[in-house]
Design an enzyme around this catalytic site. Structure first.
Site, PDB file in Angstrom:
ATOM      1  N   VAL A   1     -20.246  -2.550 -20.697  1.00  0.00           N
ATOM      2  CA  VAL A   1     -20.251  -3.606 -21.707  1.00  0.00           C
ATOM      3  C   VAL A   1     -21.103  -3.113 -22.866  1.00  0.00           C
ATOM      4  CG1 VAL A   1     -21.020  -5.940 -22.259  1.00  0.00           C
ATOM      5  CG2 VAL A   1     -19.716  -5.511 -20.178  1.00  0.00           C
TER       6      VAL A   1
ATOM      7  N   GLY B   1     -17.317   1.521 -23.184  1.00  0.00           N
ATOM      8  CA  GLY B   1     -17.335   2.656 -22.261  1.00  0.00           C
ATOM      9  C   GLY B   1     -16.182   3.569 -22.625  1.00  0.00           C
TER      10      GLY B   1
ATOM     11  N   GLU C   1     -18.592  10.221 -18.448  1.00  0.00           N
ATOM     12  CA  GLU C   1     -19.566   9.125 -18.312  1.00  0.00           C
ATOM     13  C   GLU C   1     -19.641   8.601 -16.881  1.00  0.00           C
ATOM     14  OE1 GLU C   1     -20.341   6.827 -22.515  1.00  0.00           O
ATOM     15  OE2 GLU C   1     -18.713   6.092 -21.269  1.00  0.00           O
TER      16      GLU C   1
ATOM     17  N   ASP D   1     -17.083   1.007 -39.017  1.00  0.00           N
ATOM     18  CA  ASP D   1     -17.728   1.230 -37.712  1.00  0.00           C
ATOM     19  C   ASP D   1     -16.959   2.346 -36.993  1.00  0.00           C
ATOM     20  OD1 ASP D   1     -18.906   1.153 -35.236  1.00  0.00           O
ATOM     21  OD2 ASP D   1     -18.345  -0.913 -34.765  1.00  0.00           O
TER      22      ASP D   1
ATOM     23  N   ASP E   1     -12.577   7.844 -28.858  1.00  0.00           N
ATOM     24  CA  ASP E   1     -11.888   7.290 -27.686  1.00  0.00           C
ATOM     25  C   ASP E   1     -10.470   6.848 -28.064  1.00  0.00           C
ATOM     26  OD1 ASP E   1     -14.216   7.671 -26.264  1.00  0.00           O
ATOM     27  OD2 ASP E   1     -14.965   5.660 -26.697  1.00  0.00           O
TER      28      ASP E   1
END
Ligand code: RIB
Length: 309
Positions: A14, A41, A143, A249, A255
């Site tokens: 989160v 994530g 990760e 942003d 990703d």
């Protein structure tokens, strides 16, 4: 059109995002101007991007048993991800990330805690082996614990499934860890870290990519932010520029790129077409706030593709 079957073995976090006009210094408090929380994530962001880009996506990850897990489970359901291999661990929190975004420059910095992502076991990955074997593309990042990544890669290799590895975040890995990766997709920082060479311009990026090929990866794609992507194999070098946009942003842009790239490869696009598709997806994502929620849908990507190339 063929639907790309993508399996993502990766993280679920989160994201707690703070927007500010400038980053604080050590020991300083600055008053920010906006706070967002939502699914993130690298694994979940890439899975979301792949699903929105038109892929049929299986998510393999591990959550805690807390309210953060609920945020991610609801997100996966809304996005239509296959959740058979979304596991739960007891006694550990769902992963989380504190993200600061500098509003002036659109840049970010992140602290992430792996939490339950670290608890993905080899058995968890082996249970997903039939899904990996049936996939067009296995998409992984770093990760989660690296043994789990290696196991997923080994299953893909055994079944001749093509792999995309986004080696983020940069970290030391065991010898031979990258051998056999089909598409290795670092950003400039990660390319510099793993090659041991500076990456501040295109010539340096080509040299770093050639060094990365020596690690046993078959194709290198370095993402270069506003400069697009650079593809390097033993026999080819292709810079692929990206459409100019006003970034607000950039968190998760890599990703989005990886998720869309996997779909394009899975659908059989040639490499330059796949990189253009991925560039357009990432370009749209930086015009929006947040990570998973900022990823574009197929029709938006196709509209920007038509305008841009
Ligand atoms: O790549 C962006 C992601 O990195 C964020 O969503 C955050 O969760 C961190 O993992």
């Amino acid at each position: 059109m063929k639907t790309a079957r993508i399996v993502v073995v990766g993280s679920a976090l989160v994201d707690y995002t703070f927007f500010t006009s400038r980053f604080p210094g050590d020991g300083e408090t600055v008053v920010g101007d906006e706070f967002l929380t939502g699914p993130g994530g690298k694994g979940s962001n890439q899975a979301t991007a792949a699903a929105r880009a038109g892929g049929e996506v299986v998510m393999v990850t591990k959550l805690g048993e807390d309210s953060a897990a609920g945020v991610l489970r609801r997100h996966y359901e809304t996005e239509g991800l296959d959740r058979r291999f979304v596991y739960s661990a007891t006694g550990v929190a769902t992963g989380g990330a504190a993200i600061e975004v500098n509003r002036e420059r659109g840049e970010n910095r992140i602290i992430m805690i792996k939490g339950a992502n670290e608890r993905l076991t080899l058995d968890d990955i082996r249970r997903a082996a039939p899904a990996i074997a049936a996939a067009d593309i296995l998409l992984v990042q770093l990760e989660i614990n690296l043994d789990a990544v290696a196991e997923a890669m080994a299953i893909a290799a055994k079944h001749g499934v093509r792999t995309v590895m986004n080696p983020a975040p940069a970290q030391p890995v065991p010898e031979g860890f990258f051998t056999g990766v089909d598409f290795f997709t670092p950003n400039e920082t990660e390319a510099a870290f793993y090659s041991g060479l500076p990456v501040t311009n295109r010539e340096e990026a080509v040299a770093a990519a050639r060094r990365l090929l020596e690690l046993g990866v078959r194709n290198v794609v370095i993402t270069l932010g506003r400069a697009g992507a650079l593809y390097v194999s033993e026999s080819e070098v292709h810079p692929v520029p990206t459409p100019p946009v006003r970034a607000i942003d950039t968190t998760g842009a890599g990703d989005t790129f990886n998720g869309a790239f996997a779909v394009a490869l899975g659908e059989g696009f040639d490499i330059v077409a796949a990189l253009r598709f991925a560039n357009c997806a990432a370009a749209i994502s930086v015009t929006r706030k947040g990570t998973s929620p900022a990823t574009p849908r197929r029709e938006e990507i196709e509209a920007l593709l038509r305008q841009s190339y």
